[in-house]
Motif scaffolding. Structure first.
Motif, short mmCIF file in Angstrom:
data_model
loop_
_atom_site.label_atom_id
_atom_site.label_comp_id
_atom_site.label_asym_id
_atom_site.label_seq_id
_atom_site.Cartn_x
_atom_site.Cartn_y
_atom_site.Cartn_z
N LEU A 183 -16.02 39.48 53.24
CA LEU A 183 -15.27 40.69 53.59
C LEU A 183 -14.77 40.66 55.03
CD1 LEU A 183 -17.57 43.37 51.90
CD2 LEU A 183 -15.45 42.38 50.98
N ALA A 184 -15.58 40.08 55.93
CA ALA A 184 -15.25 40.12 57.36
C ALA A 184 -14.06 39.21 57.70
CB ALA A 184 -16.47 39.73 58.18
N VAL A 185 -13.99 38.04 57.10
CA VAL A 185 -12.92 37.09 57.45
C VAL A 185 -11.53 37.68 57.18
CG1 VAL A 185 -11.86 34.88 56.84
CG2 VAL A 185 -14.30 34.99 57.35
N LEU A 198 -10.25 34.19 67.12
CA LEU A 198 -11.56 34.75 66.86
C LEU A 198 -12.58 33.86 67.56
CD1 LEU A 198 -13.79 36.38 65.34
CD2 LEU A 198 -13.42 34.83 63.40
N ALA A 199 -13.46 34.47 68.36
CA ALA A 199 -14.51 33.72 69.06
C ALA A 199 -15.87 34.27 68.65
CB ALA A 199 -14.33 33.82 70.58
N LEU A 200 -16.75 33.37 68.22
CA LEU A 200 -18.11 33.72 67.84
C LEU A 200 -19.06 33.18 68.90
CD1 LEU A 200 -17.91 32.71 64.06
CD2 LEU A 200 -17.21 34.86 65.15
N THR A 229 -25.37 28.62 64.69
CA THR A 229 -24.54 28.95 65.85
C THR A 229 -23.29 28.06 65.95
OG1 THR A 229 -25.87 27.49 67.26
CG2 THR A 229 -26.51 29.82 67.18
N GLU A 230 -23.04 27.27 64.91
CA GLU A 230 -21.81 26.47 64.85
C GLU A 230 -21.20 26.62 63.45
OE1 GLU A 230 -22.68 22.46 66.04
OE2 GLU A 230 -22.68 22.98 68.17
N PRO A 231 -20.87 27.85 63.06
CA PRO A 231 -20.39 28.08 61.70
C PRO A 231 -19.00 27.49 61.47
CG PRO A 231 -20.12 30.05 63.01
CD PRO A 231 -20.87 29.08 63.87
N VAL A 232 -18.71 27.21 60.20
CA VAL A 232 -17.38 26.76 59.78
C VAL A 232 -16.65 27.97 59.21
CG1 VAL A 232 -16.09 25.27 58.23
CG2 VAL A 232 -18.19 24.43 59.32
N LEU A 233 -15.48 28.27 59.74
CA LEU A 233 -14.70 29.43 59.31
C LEU A 233 -13.66 28.99 58.29
CD1 LEU A 233 -15.14 32.32 60.54
CD2 LEU A 233 -16.04 30.46 61.92
N PRO A 234 -13.52 29.74 57.20
CA PRO A 234 -12.54 29.37 56.18
C PRO A 234 -11.13 29.79 56.57
CG PRO A 234 -13.65 31.39 55.55
CD PRO A 234 -14.30 30.93 56.83
N ALA A 235 -10.14 29.41 55.73
CA ALA A 235 -8.77 29.88 55.90
C ALA A 235 -8.78 31.42 55.84
CB ALA A 235 -7.89 29.31 54.80
N PRO A 236 -7.90 32.06 56.60
CA PRO A 236 -6.71 31.51 57.26
C PRO A 236 -6.94 31.01 58.68
CG PRO A 236 -6.70 33.89 57.44
CD PRO A 236 -7.93 33.53 56.66
N ARG A 307 -14.49 28.99 68.80
CA ARG A 307 -13.23 29.72 68.78
C ARG A 307 -12.27 29.10 67.76
NH1 ARG A 307 -9.34 30.49 74.02
NH2 ARG A 307 -8.37 28.59 73.26
N VAL A 308 -11.65 29.96 66.96
CA VAL A 308 -10.68 29.51 65.96
C VAL A 308 -9.41 30.33 66.09
CG1 VAL A 308 -12.36 28.61 64.29
CG2 VAL A 308 -11.75 31.03 64.25
N ARG A 309 -8.32 29.75 65.63
CA ARG A 309 -7.02 30.43 65.72
C ARG A 309 -6.53 30.82 64.33
NH1 ARG A 309 -1.56 28.07 68.72
NH2 ARG A 309 -0.23 29.88 68.28
N LEU A 310 -5.96 31.99 64.24
CA LEU A 310 -5.42 32.46 62.98
C LEU A 310 -4.23 31.60 62.56
CD1 LEU A 310 -5.53 34.67 60.78
CD2 LEU A 310 -3.94 36.01 62.18
N GLY A 311 -4.31 31.05 61.36
CA GLY A 311 -3.20 30.26 60.83
C GLY A 311 -3.04 28.91 61.48
#
Length: 311
Positions: A183-185, A198-200, A229-236, A307-311
């Motif tokens: 839900l959060a992503v 997004l920075a975790l 503390t090093e999660p993998v974020l899915p798309a987008p 840190r990840v970037r949208l798209g």
């Protein structure tokens, strides 16, 4: 049957003539009812008025189902009762983190799961326009008092009270492991502007220091909270950039006691066990050769940022 009939009557009244408007009204009421049900479960468990078996039966589910649904959420909501300890005992974040967590061109930032404002203050001091969203009322009160320049809102990662594309960056400090990523992503992606980040962030005690390792062993002798503390974020979201900063938090014996007392798994302990743990931590601080006779203490930390970037 009588309860089912009542539920149907209420649902029919709320839905009215149906359509999108009826669906929206039903969804709002369902969310409010679920929140109230969670509050009741929390009250029953905190007062030891009901077992998980009894709660499951009342909700039409098994004990295991009730535990899976609410136990972790109740731990996440436990911080409000220890908000003062959290504010006094938890470390802040190193200044160097801001340049890595937030892009230079960002102007409006969402601090999601902001707690008592440990990171919010750094963001505001960096000249950013900050919206701080926190679900717990006790934590929000501390946050508003600590960082009055931030716009403090009630909300959660799963229901962010902001319009689409309204922030340049989202930061999540010491809170991602409490979120429901499914839900959060998409909700975070919704409020980010195109190309937003997004920075975790997590603070992790550096237990290469022997006394810090002994402290950690004491804290986790009843339970062990394992956090990725090093999660993998899915798309987008795109590929991650990772950073680790080694630093020291200048604190006191009382500050360390409050840090321990503010941990969710410590808050959840039976009162006698919690008192024994805090007494043993005090004993360690008073007798360890590296700490005896000292009140000012430098507690070593590693701050990890993804840190990840949208798209």
């Amino acid at each position: 049957m009588e309860t089912n009939d009542l539920g149907r009557r209420v649902a029919a009244e709320v839905a009215g003539a149906g359509g999108i408007a009826g669906l929206r009204r039903l969804s709002e009421v369902v969310a409010a009812l679920e929140e109230r049900r969670t509050e009741l479960v929390e009250e029953l468990r905190r007062g030891q008025e009901a077992t998980w078996e009894e709660i499951g039966q009342a909700c039409g589910m098994t004990r295991q189902g009730a535990t899976r649904r609410w136990a972790e959420r109740l731990r996440a909501r436990s911080f409000g009762v220890a908000a003062a300890s959290y504010q006094h005992g938890r470390p802040g974040y190193p200044q160097a983190l801001i340049g890595s967590a937030v892009p230079r061109q960002a102007r409006k930032v969402l601090d999601l799961g902001a707690g008592t404002g440990k990171l919010t203050r750094l963001l505001v001091d960096a000249g950013l326009e900050v919206v701080a969203v926190e679900p717990d009322a006790g934590m929000r009160a501390q946050l508003a008092a600590t960082v009055p320049k931030a716009a403090v809102r009630a909300g959660s990662a799963e229901h962010i009270p902001l319009p689409d594309g309204s922030v340049d960056a989202v930061v999540v400090a010491q809170a991602w492991h409490w979120f429901d990523p499914a839900l959060a992503v998409p909700e975070i992606a919704r409020v980010l502007a195109p190309g937003g980040t997004l920075a975790l962030v997590w603070n992790v005690r550096d237990e290469s220091e022997p006394w810090a390792a002994e402290l950690g062993a004491l804290m986790h002798r009843s339970t062990r909270q394992r956090i990725d503390t090093e999660p993998v974020l899915p798309a987008p979201f795109g590929p991650p950039e990772r950073l680790e900063i080694r630093w020291e938090h200048e604190t006191t014996r009382a500050g360390i006691i409050d840090m321990v007392a503010s941990r969710s798994y410590v808050i959840a302990l039976p009162e006698a066990e919690r008192a024994r743990l805090l007494a043993d931590v005090e004993q360690l601080l008073a007798t360890h050769p590296d700490l005896a006779g000292r009140d000012a203490i430098a507690l070593p930390y590693l701050t990890r940022c993804t840190r990840v970037r949208l798209g």
